[in-house]
Design an enzyme around this catalytic site. Structure first.
Site, PDB file in Angstrom:
ATOM      1  N   SER A 148       0.843  -1.201   0.000  1.00 22.53           N
ATOM      2  CA  SER A 148       0.000   0.000   0.000  1.00 22.53           C
ATOM      3  C   SER A 148       0.879   1.254   0.000  1.00 22.53           C
ATOM      4  CB  SER A 148      -0.955  -0.050   1.195  1.00 22.53           C
ATOM      5  OG  SER A 148      -1.954   0.926   1.104  1.00 22.53           O
ATOM      6  N   GLU A 166     -13.201  11.166  -9.711  1.00 22.88           N
ATOM      7  CA  GLU A 166     -12.906  12.412 -10.417  1.00 22.88           C
ATOM      8  C   GLU A 166     -11.466  12.444 -10.936  1.00 22.88           C
ATOM      9  OE1 GLU A 166     -13.834  15.439  -7.585  1.00 22.88           O
ATOM     10  OE2 GLU A 166     -15.974  15.417  -8.072  1.00 22.88           O
ATOM     11  N   HIS A 190      -4.289  -0.708  -4.128  1.00 21.80           N
ATOM     12  CA  HIS A 190      -5.728  -1.007  -3.999  1.00 21.80           C
ATOM     13  C   HIS A 190      -6.411  -0.705  -5.332  1.00 21.80           C
ATOM     14  CE1 HIS A 190      -5.208  -1.230   0.369  1.00 21.80           C
ATOM     15  NE2 HIS A 190      -4.604  -0.068   0.310  1.00 21.80           N
TER      16      HIS A 190
END
Length: 290
Positions: A148, A166, A190
């Site tokens: 991560s 967005e 992720h």
């Protein structure tokens, strides 16, 4: 000069919800299972002394380091790697502490946990600890492993902010400098689960020399000599190659407006597939044409 170290970057957790769900903090032990039999095992196998390698888990990125650190130790110990300890580096001055530096010098593997990658770059960037890691990675049989945030921070360019829905609006994706173990790539994590492909599209269209790497959860890349990448784990790695972009409106639209891109190339890797950063050639391990 040929890089002697290995880079193992991991997209985060799996269906258990590690690092993705709000319940993660309350259920850390159950949410760490994603590593035990797959990627953690590969880290041990690739390390200098296998089960006897000295491993330091660095929790700087995490908001709950005292909970997360011991779970990584358990995961390694479960696979018979017992020479493992945790370094809680929470302030910049700790990254110059003599005892901390000596532990990093002795390490065969450093494992950076998830959390906030800006904590990694702002606390460790430019420190003596950072210099030691870069030197060991370049000159020794040494592994930098990160999941991560630890993965996102490994490259020279680092995404640290930007909403998924967005992401293809100009200016939405925020990029800064990472820890600089590998150049000319930018890493997002992720990736599949959080729908972040737009973030990589914007990162790549801004500089098509940079290869976008999107890591799914319970999925990683083993990178050797900073050129050969092998997919590991159970999910997908998506690569975004902007070298053949034919057109875009990036410089013509205002901040907050949608970006258009013509002819952006993507590749999808699964376990054992490889990609060569020097040639940009992909090899599918279980190709239907072989």
């Amino acid at each position: 000069m040929n890089t002697k170290g290995k880079l193992i970057i991991i997209g985060g957790a799996v269906d258990k919800g590690s690092f993705t769900e709000a319940s993660f903090d309350k259920d850390v032990s159950k949410n760490m299972n994603f590593f035990e039999k797959g990627i953690i095992k590969r880290i041990i196998e690739e390390s200098k002394h296998k089960e006897n390698s000295r491993i330091e888990v660095i929790t700087t990125a995490s908001k709950i380091p005292r909970e997360v650190g011991p779970e990584y130790v358990k995961a390694f110990q479960y696979l018979n790697a017992s020479n493992v300890d945790v370094l809680h580096i929470e302030r910049r001055e700790q990254a110059s502490d003599e005892e901390v530096l000596n532990r990093i010098k002795a390490a065969d593997v450093v494992m950076f946990t998830g959390g906030d990658q800006l904590r990694l770059s702002s606390i460790l960037g430019g420190s003596k600890l950072h210099d030691i890691i870069l030197d060991k990675y370049k000159n020794e049989h040494f592994i930098y492993a990160g999941t991560s945030a630890g993965a996102a921070a490994a490259s020279n360019n680092m995404i640290y902010q930007g909403s998924s829905h967005e992401a293809l609006l100009k200016g939405e994706v925020k990029i800064t400098s990472g820890l600089g173990l590998i150049d000319d790539v930018i890493i997002d994590t992720h990736f599949v689960q959080r729908g972040r492909i737009g973030r990589l599209f914007q990162a790549v269209v801004g500089n098509p020399k940079v290869l976008g790497i999107g890591l799914g959860e319970d999925t990683g890349l083993l990178i050797t000599h900073n050129t050969k990448m092998e997919a590991i784990g159970s999910g997908l790695v998506i690569l975004v190659d902007g070298r053949e972009i034919k057109d875009t409106n990036l410089t013509q639209v205002e901040l907050g407006q949608p970006i258009s891109i013509n002819h952006l190339v993507t590749h999808v890797l699964s376990i054992h597939d490889t990609f060569d950063l020097s040639t940009f050639k992909m090899h599918i391990h279980s190709s239907q044409y072989i």
